[in-house]
Design an enzyme around this catalytic site. Structure first.
Site, PDB file in Angstrom:
ATOM      1  N   ASN A 110      -2.459  -8.694   7.483  1.00  0.00           N
ATOM      2  CA  ASN A 110      -1.851  -9.777   8.239  1.00  0.00           C
ATOM      3  C   ASN A 110      -0.743 -10.419   8.034  1.00  0.00           C
ATOM      4  O   ASN A 110      -0.483 -11.708   7.647  1.00  0.00           O
ATOM      5  CB  ASN A 110      -3.084 -11.015   7.977  1.00  0.00           C
ATOM      6  CG  ASN A 110      -2.927 -12.171   8.922  1.00  0.00           C
ATOM      7  OD1 ASN A 110      -2.732 -12.035   9.939  1.00  0.00           O
ATOM      8  ND2 ASN A 110      -3.006 -13.395   8.164  1.00  0.00           N
ATOM      9  N   ASN A 247      -5.166  -2.722  10.745  1.00  0.00           N
ATOM     10  CA  ASN A 247      -4.219  -3.809  11.252  1.00  0.00           C
ATOM     11  C   ASN A 247      -4.970  -4.859  11.970  1.00  0.00           C
ATOM     12  O   ASN A 247      -5.618  -4.577  12.810  1.00  0.00           O
ATOM     13  CB  ASN A 247      -3.209  -3.173  12.235  1.00  0.00           C
ATOM     14  CG  ASN A 247      -2.054  -2.090  11.590  1.00  0.00           C
ATOM     15  OD1 ASN A 247      -2.044  -1.952  10.364  1.00  0.00           O
ATOM     16  ND2 ASN A 247      -1.618  -1.359  12.244  1.00  0.00           N
ATOM     17  N   LYS A 392       0.862  -4.598  20.695  1.00  0.00           N
ATOM     18  CA  LYS A 392       2.159  -4.822  20.300  1.00  0.00           C
ATOM     19  C   LYS A 392       3.042  -5.384  21.106  1.00  0.00           C
ATOM     20  O   LYS A 392       4.112  -5.980  20.910  1.00  0.00           O
ATOM     21  CB  LYS A 392       2.970  -3.459  19.811  1.00  0.00           C
ATOM     22  CG  LYS A 392       1.803  -2.565  18.853  1.00  0.00           C
ATOM     23  CD  LYS A 392       2.179  -2.971  17.712  1.00  0.00           C
ATOM     24  CE  LYS A 392       1.255  -2.308  16.444  1.00  0.00           C
ATOM     25  NZ  LYS A 392       1.046  -2.904  15.334  1.00  0.00           N
TER      26      LYS A 392
END
Length: 504
Positions: A110, A247, A392
């Protein structure tokens, strides 16, 4: 045996390089001590720990010569080194799922900001679905696991100095949920002037003239930071044996009970300390790191390590068929052992940057998956593509907000009404890059259940209840605008030029 002139000059060169290396090390040591002297004792003490890790990385960087791999030594991993997910799933689940879950902690990376999507603050606080943020969805997933199996899986967040304060504020809202949340900060390292190889920071302060002087050194820092902050020992003392790392922007990275069982059910002499989830490459993933066999170890090969002459070969889908999803299952006891012995071996990623004022700097980073070669009995598991759903860009955001997915207890699953399990290929132009602009251009998210490919370029807006099927290409030329009207159904269409429907 007589020495040739070439031998002598080689020896002199090596001696010169060694002296130069020592000079750089000594200069760096002096500069770091001067930086530590600019802060109070508590902050200096905290930064000193970070600087120890930085110095190890910097010294290793000074010794690196040429590409990190010898291409001739690369071979495909042995058959059993990368197992099919179906094979692992076929082994079934244990009778006591809670007992397995109680040996697990979930760690989300994070440290990233949402700047590439035009957002301020931590990326994990961007709304992605029904006003839920990445962090909301993660908390929901783990809380659902804990409730369903009466388990106690904690969530651990690795923040960076960029995301720590705002994340901690938000965590207040989960106080009364059935989930323990721990946070720790990854290290902060000084950016290095490319010419002088010295830090550009003037003091330990983060703001003012130092605003661009520091960086978080990639997710490979997880091992050192987890140990340094005391959380590694805390998790081991609480009976946790494995950590699932991923992620926070990968919405497919949920806890998988079959992979967890695979880890825990191995006999002690064959205990697997590290599992990397990989998935089949598509043309969109040609730059992703892949698993190779190298000097009797399973190793992660990143594009940055590939000699220039072999980059096309690396990108080929036929030779390297899989890539790393960065979903990793790692033994906490093994992390403790490797950290204590300083035996964690990770390649250095040299990340060049140009700052706003034009100064060229370098950042020395490592990747968490690169440590795979340091762990015993490491293996890959070839998982379905659904476990890799990163957000993304706004193109990714359009996918996860659409009716291609349904949301259940924080997890996204592909709609059963979709005929193909693959996601459509979406390319949105620069007018959609920032999340606010992206949302302003869509009155509602189009129906994309039967969409294969969408390209949008230029000044384009979508009305309500638009349906897109097959291949749709919408291109507004410079200075023109296209408004797709509400209720429109576009199937295998190219829309170009200028289309505006105005109220009369």
């Amino acid at each position: 045996m007589s020495l040739t002139v070439a031998d002598l000059s080689r020896g002199a060169m090596t001696e010169f390089q060694e002296k130069l290396r020592q000079q750089h090390q000594e200069s760096m040591q002096r500069e770091l001590e001067e930086l530590l002297a600019t802060a109070g004792d508590a902050e200096a003490q905290r930064c000193r720990k970070d600087f120890e890790g930085f110095k190890r990385l910097f010294n290793a960087f000074l010794q690196v010569k040429g590409p990190a791999v010898d291409w001739a030594k690369i071979s495909r991993p042995p058959e059993d080194a990368i197992q099919a997910y179906e094979k692992i799933k076929a082994r079934g689940l244990p009778d006591d799922i809670a007992a397995s879950l109680n040996k697990l902690a979930v760690l989300k990376l994070n440290g990233g900001l949402g700047t590439s999507m035009g957002c301020k603050g931590p990326k994990s606080l961007i709304s992605v679905r029904n006003e839920n943020t990445f962090l909301d969805l993660t908390v929901q997933q783990i809380e659902h696991l804990n409730k369903s199996f009466k388990a106690d899986v904690p969530l651990v967040l690795m923040n960076s100095f960029n995301t720590d304060q705002e994340t901690k504020k938000i965590l207040q809202k989960y106080k009364h949920r059935r989930i323990k949340i721990h946070t720790f900060n990854q290290s902060r390292y000084p950016r290095i002037n490319k010419e002088s190889l010295l830090p550009i920071a003037k003091s330990l302060a983060l703001g003012g003239e130092n605003v661009e002087a520091w960086y978080p050194p990639g997710h490979g820092d997880i091992y050192t930071s987890l140990a340094n902050c005391g959380l590694l020992d805390e998790l081991l003392a609480a009976g946790k044996e494995y950590i699932f790392v991923s992620n926070i922007d990968n919405l497919g990275a949920t806890v998988d009970l079959f992979i967890l069982h695979q880890l825990i059910s191995q006999p002690p002499e064959r205990r697997c300390d590290f599992i990397m989830e990989v998935t089949d490459k598509t043309r969109a993933d040609v730059k992703g790191g892949t698993l190779i066999q190298y000097e009797d170890h399973l190793r992660l090969l990143e594009i940055a390590q590939v000699p220039k002459a072999h980059v096309d070969e690396f990108k080929s889908v036929s030779k390297f068929k899989i890539f790393n999803t960065n979903n990793l299952w790692i033994s906490l006891a093994a992390i403790k052992r490797l950290h204590s012995d300083q035996a964690m071996d990770m390649e250095i990623i040299v990340n060049p940057k140009t700052l706003d004022g034009g100064l060229n700097v370098i950042q020395l980073e490592t990747a968490v998956g690169a440590a795979i070669k340091s762990f015993k009995n490491a293996m890959g598991v070839n998982v379905p593509r659904s476990r890799f759903l990163p957000v993304k860009t706004s193109s990714d955001l359009l996918l996860v907000m659409s009716n291609l997915y349904s949301l259940d207890a924080g997890s996204l699953t592909m709609s059963r009404q979709r005929e193909f399990l693959t996601t459509p290929h979406i390319k949105l132009g620069s007018c959609f890059t920032k999340v606010q602009e992206f949302l302003a251009r869509l009155d509602s998210i189009p129906d994309m259940l039967e969409l294969d490919h969408l390209t949008v370029s230029g000044d384009v807006t979508f009305g309500k209840n638009v349906s897109l099927k097959g291949t749709v290409i919408i291109i507004a030329n410079h200075g023109e605008r296209i408004d797709i009207p509400s209720g429109a159904m576009l199937e295998n269409k190219i829309v170009s030029g200028n289309l505006r429907i105005l109220d009369h």
